[in-house]
Design a protein around this motif. Structure first.
Motif: not given
Length: 127
Positions: A23-37
């Motif tokens: 992950m890039n600096e300062g990112v928040l791994v949210s529900y939306e980002l987690n869904q991409v993963l």
């Protein structure tokens, strides 16, 4: 297989039986980002076990509740966290509370790959 996917939040590298997320600096791994993963895992590993390796080179935040959804992925058999940078805040103790599958913390990527290989070989017989 080795494929590098680049997103605004970071990179995901697809290997034969594991994913590596940076992950890039300062990112928040949210529900939306987690869904991409999750979508990546389901697309590239539909019928075989997969391990997620998080290479934490940058400082970013993870909403630990995203793991509750990730734990529902039947073929996700483990998660490895690689803390390669001493300046990155270690929140893994909190994250571990939300994880019901094998979860290990490593100081270098090679150790994580070795663990992932052993876990994959162990779980492969179940698929």
């Amino acid at each position: 297989m080795r494929l590098k996917l680049t997103y605004s939040f970071g990179t995901i590298t697809i290997h034969d039986f594991f994913l590596v997320g940076e992950m890039n600096e300062g990112v928040l791994v949210s529900y939306e980002l987690n869904q991409v993963l999750i979508d990546i895992a389901l697309k590239y590993f539909p019928n075989k076990p997969v391990i997620y390796i998080s290479r934490r080179r940058n400082s970013y935040s993870v909403n630990p509740k995203v793991y509750l959804k990730s734990m529902q992925i039947k073929n996700l058999v483990g998660i490895a966290i690689v803390l390669e940078n001493n300046t990155v805040i270690d929140n893994t103790a909190v994250e571990k509370l939300f994880i019901s599958k094998p979860f290990e913390i490593f100081n270098n990527f090679e150790e994580a790959k070795f663990w992932a290989t052993n876990l994959y070989n162990e779980k492969l017989a179940l698929f």
